[in-house]
Design a protein around this motif. Structure first.
Motif, PDB file in Angstrom:
ATOM      1  N   LEU A  11       0.840  -1.196   0.000  1.00 19.57           N
ATOM      2  CA  LEU A  11       0.000   0.000   0.000  1.00 19.57           C
ATOM      3  C   LEU A  11       0.875   1.247   0.000  1.00 19.57           C
ATOM      4  O   LEU A  11       1.907   1.291   0.671  1.00 19.57           O
ATOM      5  CB  LEU A  11      -0.922   0.034   1.220  1.00 19.57           C
ATOM      6  N   VAL A  12       0.446   2.258  -0.745  1.00 18.39           N
ATOM      7  CA  VAL A  12       1.154   3.533  -0.751  1.00 18.39           C
ATOM      8  C   VAL A  12       0.114   4.648  -0.653  1.00 18.39           C
ATOM      9  O   VAL A  12      -0.966   4.555  -1.230  1.00 18.39           O
ATOM     10  CB  VAL A  12       2.033   3.696  -2.017  1.00 18.39           C
ATOM     11  N   THR A  13       0.444   5.675   0.131  1.00 19.76           N
ATOM     12  CA  THR A  13      -0.425   6.844   0.250  1.00 19.76           C
ATOM     13  C   THR A  13       0.154   7.952  -0.619  1.00 19.76           C
ATOM     14  O   THR A  13       1.341   8.273  -0.524  1.00 19.76           O
ATOM     15  CB  THR A  13      -0.524   7.302   1.718  1.00 19.76           C
ATOM     16  N   ILE A  14      -0.702   8.504  -1.462  1.00 19.53           N
ATOM     17  CA  ILE A  14      -0.306   9.552  -2.399  1.00 19.53           C
ATOM     18  C   ILE A  14      -1.122  10.807  -2.120  1.00 19.53           C
ATOM     19  O   ILE A  14      -2.346  10.759  -2.026  1.00 19.53           O
ATOM     20  CB  ILE A  14      -0.547   9.114  -3.867  1.00 19.53           C
ATOM     21  N   GLU A  15      -0.409  11.924  -1.992  1.00 18.91           N
ATOM     22  CA  GLU A  15      -1.050  13.236  -1.879  1.00 18.91           C
ATOM     23  C   GLU A  15      -0.982  13.891  -3.254  1.00 18.91           C
ATOM     24  O   GLU A  15       0.084  13.914  -3.868  1.00 18.91           O
ATOM     25  CB  GLU A  15      -0.294  14.085  -0.860  1.00 18.91           C
ATOM     26  N   ALA A  16      -2.106  14.382  -3.745  1.00 19.65           N
ATOM     27  CA  ALA A  16      -2.134  15.094  -5.017  1.00 19.65           C
ATOM     28  C   ALA A  16      -2.813  16.447  -4.807  1.00 19.65           C
ATOM     29  O   ALA A  16      -3.723  16.571  -3.972  1.00 19.65           O
ATOM     30  CB  ALA A  16      -2.870  14.286  -6.076  1.00 19.65           C
ATOM     31  N   GLU A  17      -2.357  17.436  -5.556  1.00 21.61           N
ATOM     32  CA  GLU A  17      -2.895  18.790  -5.437  1.00 21.61           C
ATOM     33  C   GLU A  17      -3.133  19.358  -6.826  1.00 21.61           C
ATOM     34  O   GLU A  17      -2.349  19.107  -7.740  1.00 21.61           O
ATOM     35  CB  GLU A  17      -1.909  19.689  -4.701  1.00 21.61           C
ATOM     36  N   LEU A  18      -4.194  20.143  -6.958  1.00 21.50           N
ATOM     37  CA  LEU A  18      -4.520  20.799  -8.218  1.00 21.50           C
ATOM     38  C   LEU A  18      -4.510  22.304  -7.994  1.00 21.50           C
ATOM     39  O   LEU A  18      -5.137  22.801  -7.053  1.00 21.50           O
ATOM     40  CB  LEU A  18      -5.893  20.346  -8.711  1.00 21.50           C
ATOM     41  N   PHE A  19      -3.786  23.016  -8.875  1.00 26.62           N
ATOM     42  CA  PHE A  19      -3.622  24.467  -8.777  1.00 26.62           C
ATOM     43  C   PHE A  19      -4.169  25.129 -10.038  1.00 26.62           C
ATOM     44  O   PHE A  19      -4.015  24.602 -11.144  1.00 26.62           O
ATOM     45  CB  PHE A  19      -2.139  24.835  -8.643  1.00 26.62           C
ATOM     46  N   ASP A  20      -4.768  26.319  -9.871  1.00 28.14           N
ATOM     47  CA  ASP A  20      -5.182  27.067 -11.049  1.00 28.14           C
ATOM     48  C   ASP A  20      -3.984  27.805 -11.625  1.00 28.14           C
ATOM     49  O   ASP A  20      -2.858  27.712 -11.105  1.00 28.14           O
ATOM     50  CB  ASP A  20      -6.364  27.991 -10.733  1.00 28.14           C
ATOM     51  N   LEU A  21      -4.215  28.536 -12.713  1.00 25.64           N
ATOM     52  CA  LEU A  21      -3.113  29.201 -13.415  1.00 25.64           C
ATOM     53  C   LEU A  21      -2.399  30.228 -12.548  1.00 25.64           C
ATOM     54  O   LEU A  21      -1.201  30.459 -12.699  1.00 25.64           O
ATOM     55  CB  LEU A  21      -3.642  29.859 -14.699  1.00 25.64           C
ATOM     56  N   SER A  22      -3.095  30.810 -11.575  1.00 21.61           N
ATOM     57  CA  SER A  22      -2.461  31.801 -10.697  1.00 21.61           C
ATOM     58  C   SER A  22      -1.689  31.153  -9.547  1.00 21.61           C
ATOM     59  O   SER A  22      -1.080  31.842  -8.742  1.00 21.61           O
ATOM     60  CB  SER A  22      -3.513  32.765 -10.140  1.00 21.61           C
ATOM     61  N   GLY A  23      -1.734  29.808  -9.455  1.00 24.56           N
ATOM     62  CA  GLY A  23      -0.995  29.102  -8.408  1.00 24.56           C
ATOM     63  C   GLY A  23      -1.789  28.832  -7.152  1.00 24.56           C
ATOM     64  O   GLY A  23      -1.246  28.308  -6.179  1.00 24.56           O
ATOM     65  N   GLN A  24      -3.075  29.159  -7.147  1.00 26.70           N
ATOM     66  CA  GLN A  24      -3.899  28.892  -5.972  1.00 26.70           C
ATOM     67  C   GLN A  24      -4.335  27.433  -5.958  1.00 26.70           C
ATOM     68  O   GLN A  24      -4.768  26.900  -6.984  1.00 26.70           O
ATOM     69  CB  GLN A  24      -5.120  29.798  -5.967  1.00 26.70           C
TER      70      GLN A  24
END
Length: 154
Positions: A112-125
């Motif tokens: 098992l592996v835990t993965i953190e993913a993040e999505l940012f808009d064009l301004s970096g938010q």
């Protein structure tokens, strides 16, 4: 950053998220650095929920697929999502341009592996993030069952 190769052959390969030959797919392309696997993507009107707002299911798909590519590229096998928790922080407006998604491992325990993913808009938010647990297959099973081509193919 290193651009990653998509090693899967176009015949019969129609992944909604990353196949370049799926006519209704997202056609994601990936890069990597020392810690993350990254994708950049331009949303189109056909992926909206509310007017001009990217559909939440598409956001979840972007986060999940970037995590799956992390497993293939950084861990060196195939995996499947066991659990996924998504937090939506703010709307992603299609008219505001491309988004970037990044994924990294936060924990690993046997298969098992835990993965953190993040999505940012064009301004970096940061607009959304996920914490997923992937079940990892031994590489020989991943090659046989899922046609995993090996880490070197990416």
């Amino acid at each position: 950053m290193r651009k990653l190769n998509n090693p899967y052959p176009p015949e019969g390969y129609k992944c909604f998220a990353c196949s370049p030959s799926n006519p209704i797919g997202l056609k994601l392309e990936f890069e990597e650095d020392d810690e993350y696997v990254w994708a950049r993507w331009q949303p189109g009107d056909n992926f909206q929920g509310y007017n001009n707002v990217l559909h939440g299911g598409i956001i979840a798909t972007l986060l999940d697929e970037t995590g799956a590519w992390y497993v293939s590229v950084k861990i060196g096998t195939a995996g499947v999502t066991k659990t996924m928790k998504v937090e939506y922080h703010k709307p992603v407006y299609i008219s505001k341009g491309s988004v970037s998604i990044r994924a990294r491992m936060t924990e690993r325990d046997d298969n098992l592996v835990t993965i953190e993913a993040e999505l940012f808009d064009l301004s970096g938010q940061k607009c959304a993030e996920s914490l997923s647990v992937f079940f990892l297959y031994p590489e020989e099973i991943a090659r046989r069952r899922f046609f995993y081509p090996g880490r070197e193919a990416f």
